[in-house]
Design a protein around this motif. Structure first.
Motif, mmCIF file in Angstrom:
data_model
loop_
_atom_site.group_PDB
_atom_site.id
_atom_site.type_symbol
_atom_site.label_atom_id
_atom_site.label_comp_id
_atom_site.label_asym_id
_atom_site.label_seq_id
_atom_site.Cartn_x
_atom_site.Cartn_y
_atom_site.Cartn_z
ATOM 1 N N GLN A 1 69.782 -4.118 -76.660
ATOM 2 C CA GLN A 1 69.333 -2.762 -76.338
ATOM 3 C C GLN A 1 69.229 -1.947 -77.619
ATOM 4 O O GLN A 1 70.095 -2.041 -78.494
ATOM 5 N N PHE A 2 68.183 -1.132 -77.700
ATOM 6 C CA PHE A 2 67.961 -0.258 -78.842
ATOM 7 C C PHE A 2 68.183 1.188 -78.420
ATOM 8 O O PHE A 2 67.847 1.576 -77.303
ATOM 9 N N HIS A 3 68.761 1.990 -79.350
ATOM 10 C CA HIS A 3 69.041 3.398 -79.079
ATOM 11 C C HIS A 3 68.796 4.221 -80.343
ATOM 12 O O HIS A 3 68.905 3.712 -81.450
ATOM 13 N N THR A 4 68.517 5.496 -80.132
ATOM 14 C CA THR A 4 68.566 6.427 -81.249
ATOM 15 C C THR A 4 70.036 6.634 -81.574
ATOM 16 O O THR A 4 70.910 6.242 -80.790
ATOM 17 N N LEU A 5 70.341 7.260 -82.688
ATOM 18 C CA LEU A 5 71.739 7.517 -83.022
ATOM 19 C C LEU A 5 72.368 8.567 -82.101
ATOM 20 O O LEU A 5 73.584 8.730 -82.080
ATOM 21 N N LEU A 6 71.530 9.255 -81.316
ATOM 22 C CA LEU A 6 72.038 10.198 -80.311
ATOM 23 C C LEU A 6 72.295 9.515 -78.972
ATOM 24 O O LEU A 6 72.699 10.156 -78.012
ATOM 25 N N SER B 1 60.227 6.542 -88.856
ATOM 26 C CA SER B 1 61.171 6.152 -89.908
ATOM 27 C C SER B 1 62.533 6.753 -89.610
ATOM 28 O O SER B 1 62.637 7.876 -89.142
ATOM 29 N N GLY B 2 63.565 5.979 -89.870
ATOM 30 C CA GLY B 2 64.916 6.479 -89.648
ATOM 31 C C GLY B 2 65.873 5.379 -89.298
ATOM 32 O O GLY B 2 65.571 4.189 -89.403
ATOM 33 N N MET B 3 67.056 5.784 -88.835
ATOM 34 C CA MET B 3 68.112 4.845 -88.488
ATOM 35 C C MET B 3 68.256 4.782 -86.969
ATOM 36 O O MET B 3 68.164 5.799 -86.287
ATOM 37 N N TYR B 4 68.486 3.576 -86.466
ATOM 38 C CA TYR B 4 68.639 3.334 -85.036
ATOM 39 C C TYR B 4 69.846 2.426 -84.820
ATOM 40 O O TYR B 4 70.342 1.819 -85.760
ATOM 41 N N ALA B 5 70.283 2.336 -83.572
ATOM 42 C CA ALA B 5 71.390 1.446 -83.212
ATOM 43 C C ALA B 5 70.852 0.344 -82.313
ATOM 44 O O ALA B 5 69.988 0.579 -81.470
ATOM 45 N N VAL B 6 71.355 -0.853 -82.516
ATOM 46 C CA VAL B 6 71.027 -1.972 -81.648
ATOM 47 C C VAL B 6 72.345 -2.534 -81.129
ATOM 48 O O VAL B 6 73.273 -2.777 -81.893
ATOM 49 N N SER B 7 72.440 -2.663 -79.785
ATOM 50 C CA SER B 7 73.645 -3.164 -79.137
ATOM 51 C C SER B 7 73.366 -4.530 -78.531
ATOM 52 O O SER B 7 72.279 -4.778 -78.022
ATOM 53 N N PHE C 1 78.498 -6.653 -79.940
ATOM 54 C CA PHE C 1 78.114 -6.224 -81.282
ATOM 55 C C PHE C 1 77.391 -4.896 -81.187
ATOM 56 O O PHE C 1 76.756 -4.599 -80.183
ATOM 57 N N MET C 2 77.441 -4.123 -82.245
ATOM 58 C CA MET C 2 76.604 -2.943 -82.406
ATOM 59 C C MET C 2 76.304 -2.845 -83.887
ATOM 60 O O MET C 2 77.205 -2.892 -84.713
ATOM 61 N N LYS C 3 75.030 -2.786 -84.200
ATOM 62 C CA LYS C 3 74.600 -2.702 -85.603
ATOM 63 C C LYS C 3 73.633 -1.536 -85.744
ATOM 64 O O LYS C 3 72.939 -1.155 -84.800
ATOM 65 N N ARG C 4 73.586 -1.007 -86.938
ATOM 66 C CA ARG C 4 72.571 0.012 -87.264
ATOM 67 C C ARG C 4 71.443 -0.670 -88.015
ATOM 68 O O ARG C 4 71.683 -1.553 -88.847
ATOM 69 N N ILE C 5 70.228 -0.230 -87.723
ATOM 70 C CA ILE C 5 69.056 -0.752 -88.405
ATOM 71 C C ILE C 5 68.279 0.413 -89.002
ATOM 72 O O ILE C 5 68.404 1.554 -88.534
#
Length: 105
Positions: A54-59, A83-89, A98-102
């Protein structure tokens, strides 16, 4: 490997401890590249056959991205993301493992 346990305190002072959870943060099982990504993000998640990504914004807002499987690699089309940073769970059943930032450029 990390262990977590949640403690809940009610307004009347009652305390409840939830069962401990084990989360394995081994980078050997998960490879995400290229970083930063532009149009395509590749994810190699070894040892998991029934996982969900799953992909999410940082919010915390969910993002639906097209994911294709190619040679046992998840290929994610990120061309429509700003462009920016996102979270992938990464989930197995009801457990987030796992949870990583991309970064998208």
């Amino acid at each position: 490997m990390s262990y977590y346990r949640l403690k809940q305190v009610d307004t009347d002072g009652t305390v409840f401890y939830f069962e401990p959870k084990v989360i394995n943060f081994s980078d050997d099982e998960l490879k995400i590249y290229p970083q930063p990504a532009s149009d395509i993000l590749n994810i190699e998640w070894t040892g998991v056959t029934d996982g969900k990504i799953q992909f999410h914004t940082l919010l915390g807002e969910a993002i639906d991205l097209p994911i294709n499987m190619k040679n046992n690699i998840f290929e994610v089309n990120t061309s429509k993301l700003s462009s920016g940073m996102y979270a992938v769970s990464f989930w197995v059943g009801d457990e987030k493992v796992f949870m990583k930032r991309i970064v998208i450029k």
